[in-house]
Design a protein around this motif. Structure first.
Motif, mmCIF file in Angstrom:
data_model
loop_
_atom_site.group_PDB
_atom_site.id
_atom_site.type_symbol
_atom_site.label_atom_id
_atom_site.label_comp_id
_atom_site.label_asym_id
_atom_site.label_seq_id
_atom_site.Cartn_x
_atom_site.Cartn_y
_atom_site.Cartn_z
ATOM 1 N N PHE A 5 0.783 -1.098 0.064
ATOM 2 C CA PHE A 5 0.080 -0.167 -0.098
ATOM 3 C C PHE A 5 0.696 1.400 -0.104
ATOM 4 O O PHE A 5 0.250 2.276 0.240
ATOM 5 N N TYR A 38 -7.221 1.464 0.718
ATOM 6 C CA TYR A 38 -6.569 0.157 1.387
ATOM 7 C C TYR A 38 -6.015 0.735 2.485
ATOM 8 O O TYR A 38 -5.167 1.547 2.419
ATOM 9 N N PRO A 46 -6.830 5.199 5.464
ATOM 10 C CA PRO A 46 -6.033 4.110 4.784
ATOM 11 C C PRO A 46 -4.803 4.617 4.192
ATOM 12 O O PRO A 46 -4.472 5.673 4.306
ATOM 13 N N LEU A 72 -11.090 -0.581 2.635
ATOM 14 C CA LEU A 72 -10.884 -1.683 2.735
ATOM 15 C C LEU A 72 -9.993 -1.891 4.141
ATOM 16 O O LEU A 72 -9.001 -1.443 3.650
ATOM 17 N N ARG A 73 -10.114 -2.589 5.019
ATOM 18 C CA ARG A 73 -9.164 -2.811 6.216
ATOM 19 C C ARG A 73 -9.131 -4.225 6.500
ATOM 20 O O ARG A 73 -9.947 -4.846 6.670
ATOM 21 N N TRP A 79 -3.475 -9.306 4.970
ATOM 22 C CA TRP A 79 -3.359 -8.673 3.487
ATOM 23 C C TRP A 79 -2.467 -9.568 2.945
ATOM 24 O O TRP A 79 -2.584 -9.871 1.701
#
Length: 134
Positions: A5, A38, A46, A72-73, A79
């Motif tokens: 990310f 994300y 995020p 989205l977490r 992840w």
């Protein structure tokens, strides 16, 4: 490889997204436009963001206060697991029900009931696994 990310990782993810017909082209058919964040479950915002217009990523990078359609977490371990192994419909449902994958913004129920969105959403996890490949 760039950190998950990070701006560099998000740009590579955006490039892979656009190169995947089952993602970009499928979402273009339904005129999908969204700003998708994300990040990690314990962070206030995020880390990365994709801006998608007509199914294609038009910008990718660090989150900078953009208004999100989806946020989205999950924790870093989940992840990484999903990035490595992908995610199928059953796994997505389990992750959502157990709150391993959190939708801070966005309507999971509406998305999952629409195969035109659910299929590409699942595909986005396999695309993540290709970030950093040659």
């Amino acid at each position: 490889m760039a950190d998950l990310f990070s701006p560099e990782w998000m740009r590579a993810f955006g490039d892979r997204w656009n190169a995947e017909p089952d993602l970009a082209e499928a979402l273009a058919k339904i005129h999908f436009n969204s700003v998708i964040g994300y990040g990690l479950e314990n962070d206030p915002t995020p880390l990365g963001v994709l801006t998608v217009e007509a199914g294609r990523v038009i910008s990718a990078g660090a989150y900078d206060g953009q208004k999100l359609n989806w946020d989205l977490r999950a924790d870093r371990d989940h992840w990484q697991r999903w990035k490595t192994k992908g995610l199928n419909m059953m796994g997505l449902s389990m992750a959502y029900m157990s709150r391993k994958l959190q939708f801070r913004v966005g309507d999971y129920t509406a998305m999952i009931k629409d195969p035109r969105m659910a299929g590409p959403f699942i595909k986005s996890f396999s695309v993540m696994s290709r970030v950093g490949e040659g």
